[in-house]
Design an enzyme around this catalytic site. Structure first.
Site, PDB file in Angstrom:
ATOM      1  N   ASP A  46      18.767  20.626  11.557  1.00 34.25           N
ATOM      2  CA  ASP A  46      18.573  20.664  10.099  1.00 34.25           C
ATOM      3  C   ASP A  46      17.259  19.958   9.770  1.00 34.25           C
ATOM      4  OD1 ASP A  46      18.908  20.963   7.426  1.00 34.25           O
ATOM      5  OD2 ASP A  46      20.675  19.680   7.249  1.00 34.25           O
ATOM      6  N   ASP A  51      15.537  26.778   6.968  1.00 36.54           N
ATOM      7  CA  ASP A  51      15.252  25.466   7.555  1.00 36.54           C
ATOM      8  C   ASP A  51      16.386  24.881   8.389  1.00 36.54           C
ATOM      9  OD1 ASP A  51      16.995  25.009   5.486  1.00 36.54           O
ATOM     10  OD2 ASP A  51      15.973  23.209   4.755  1.00 36.54           O
ATOM     11  N   GLU A  52      17.330  25.713   8.820  1.00 34.01           N
ATOM     12  CA  GLU A  52      18.396  25.187   9.679  1.00 34.01           C
ATOM     13  C   GLU A  52      18.998  26.285  10.540  1.00 34.01           C
ATOM     14  OE1 GLU A  52      22.229  24.170   7.849  1.00 34.01           O
ATOM     15  OE2 GLU A  52      21.414  24.897   5.959  1.00 34.01           O
TER      16      GLU A  52
END
Length: 398
Positions: A16, A112-113
Site C-alpha cells: 500500500d 496505488d495498492e
C-alpha cells in the site's frame, strides 16, 4: 528459507503506497519534501476538496475530502498542487513492474495498492526479507514510500498494511486475530464504511470481535449475504486467491431474458427490468464486486438489437440502484416497439472491499460536496420518518 514458509497455506503481501499522489509529486519535485502538501482541486474556488495530503500536512489536522478553505485555515502555509493523473498513472505502472520482479502472482486493486503472493518465493529470502527488499526497491528506484502487510490471506494482509504508516512492515497471523483485530471498532475493519458501521451498531455490534461472534441469522436478515462475508473476514477467513487476471476476468456481470412472446406493455417490461436488476445485484454480491457502469440490451421483435450504457459516479451493487439506472436508460431509448429480449450488465467492476476508496478521482470533488446534503437528509428522515422527504415524481403518482 523454505522452513520459514507454511507447508500448507499461502504467504501474501499487501503493498500500500503511502500518500501516493503527494509522494509522486515530492519524487517529481524534491523541494516539496518534508513540507505540508495537499493535492486538491481549484485553489481559487472555496469548494475545492483535498484529494490526498502529505503526512506533514496531516500533523496539522488536514484530511482527505476536507474542504480546501478549512485545510488552509488549519495549515496556512499548506502547499496546494492540482492533480496530475498522467504522472500518477505512470508511477503506478512502474511500481507494479517492480512487484512483478518478485512474483508473477501480482494483483493490482487500485492505482496505488496491490497483492503479491510470495508462497513459492522462498529462494529470495524470508517473507520479512522480501517485504523489506520491495520497500527499499520502491524507495530507491521510484522515491516512493509504502507500507506492507504480511499474512496468510488477502484480508489479513490488507489489515496488516494499515497498521504502520508510513514505511511500515507488519506480520499478522491467524493466531493474532483475537488479540490484535477483535478489540478494534468495526469501522476500522477493511470493507466496512461508516454506514455499515452504524447499521452494525444498531445490532449491538460495536467491535470486530462482536462481529466475529454475531448471529448468522441476524447478520443475514439485516445485511444479506454481505453480512455473512463480513463475519468470515472478522474471523480471519478469506479464500480469495491473488489473481493477476482478476481485472480482465471480472469486467462485467450481466443477465438477460428472452421473452416468451413480443411485449410492448411498458409496465410489464419495467417489471422484467426490475427482476433482472435483482439477479445482477445478487451475482455481484456473490462475486464481491460493485459496478460503475450499467448497460442495457434491447432486442426488438424484428431482431434489431441496441445496447446503451451509462457511467455511475459512485459504485453501486443494490438492486434498486441498478434498476433506477437501467430504467432511465430504457425509457430514454425504447421507441415503443414490441420487445423480444431484455438484458442488464454491470461493467467497470471494483472489488467491494475497496469500493469505498474508489471514488472516481475526476468526480471526487462533486461527490464530496454532496456529502453534507446526504447527511442532512438522513438526519431529517431519522427525526421525522422516511416518508417526510419524497421525490416529486413519486408524489405525482400518488
Amino acid at each position: 528459507m523454505k522452513e520459514l514458509y507454511p507447508k500448507k497455506g499461502r504467504v501474501i503481501l499487501h503493498v500500500d503506497m503511502n500518500s501516493f499522489f503527494a509522494s509522486v509529486e515530492m519524487a517529481y519535485d524534491p523541494s516539496l519534501k518534508d513540507k505540508p502538501l495537499a493535492i486538491a482541486g481549484d485553489e481559487e474556488a472555496r469548494k475545492g476538496i483535498v484529494v490526498t495530503c502529505s503526512y506533514e500536512a496531516r500533523k496539522y489536522g488536514v484530511k482527505t475530502t476536507m474542504p480546501l478553505w478549512e485545510a488552509k485555515k488549519l495549515c496556512p502555509h499548506l502547499i496546494i498542487k492540482r492533480p496530475n493523473f498522467e504522472r500518477y498513472r505512470n508511477a503506478s505502472m512502474a511500481l507494479f513492474e517492480i512487484l512483478r520482479r518478485y512474483s508473477e502472482l501480482v494483483e493490482p486493486v487500485s492505482i496505488d495498492e496491490g497483492y503479491i503472493d510470495i508462497t513459492e518465493c522462498y529462494e529470495l529470502g524470508s517473507p520479512i526479507e522480501i517485504a523489506n527488499d520491495i520497500q527499499q526497491s520502491l524507495l530507491n528506484q521510484l522515491d516512493l514510500p509504502c507500507s506492507i502487510g504480511i499474512a496468510p490471506n488477502k484480508f489479513l494482509a490488507k489489515m496488516a498494511s494499515d497498521m504502520k504508516k508510513p514505511l511500515g512492515i507488519t506480520v499478522l497471523r491467524k493466531r493474532d486475530i483475537a488479540e490484535v483485530i477483535w478489540p478494534l471498532p468495526t469501522v476500522e475493519m477493511h470493507g466496512i464504511g461508516n454506514k455499515t458501521g452504524e447499521k452494525l451498531a444498531t445490532l449491538h455490534i460495536h467491535s470486530i470481535g462482536d462481529l466475529a461472534k454475531a448471529s448468522d441469522f441476524v447478520l443475514k436478515a439485516h445485511l444479506g449475504i454481505r453480512g455473512l462475508q463480513l463475519k468470515e473476514r472478522a474471523n480471519g477467513i478469506d479464500t480469495r486467491h491473488v489473481d493477476p487476471d482478476a481485472a480482465e476476468e471480472n469486467k462485467s456481470v450481466g443477465n438477460s431474458v428472452t421473452l416468451p412472446k413480443d411485449i410492448s406493455n411498458q409496465s410489464k417490461l419495467l417489471e422484467i427490468l426490475e427482476s433482472l436488476s435483482e439477479s445482477v445485484s445478487t451475482r455481484l454480491k456473490k462475486k464481491g464486486y460493485v459496478t460503475k457502469n450499467i448497460s442495457i440490451t434491447i432486442r426488438y421483435y424484428n431482431r434489431k438489437t441496441i445496447s446503451r450504457g451509462k457511467k455511475i459516479i459512485n459504485p453501486i451493487v443494490e438492486s434498486k440502484d441498478i434498476y433506477q439506472a437501467a430504467k432511465s436508460l430504457f425509457l430514454n431509448n425504447w421507441k415503443g416497439d414490441p420487445v423480444r429480449l431484455l438484458g442488464i450488465t454491470g461493467q467497470d467492476l471494483i472489488n467491494e472491499d475497496h469500493a469505498y476508496e474508489q471514488l472516481d478521482l475526476f468526480s471526487y470533488e462533486k461527490a464530496a460536496q454532496k456529502e453534507p446534503l446526504y447527511k442532512a437528509i438522513d438526519k431529517i428522515k431519522s427525526k421525522y420518518g422516511k416518508s417526510i422527504l419524497q421525490k416529486g415524481s413519486d408524489l405525482q403518482k400518488k
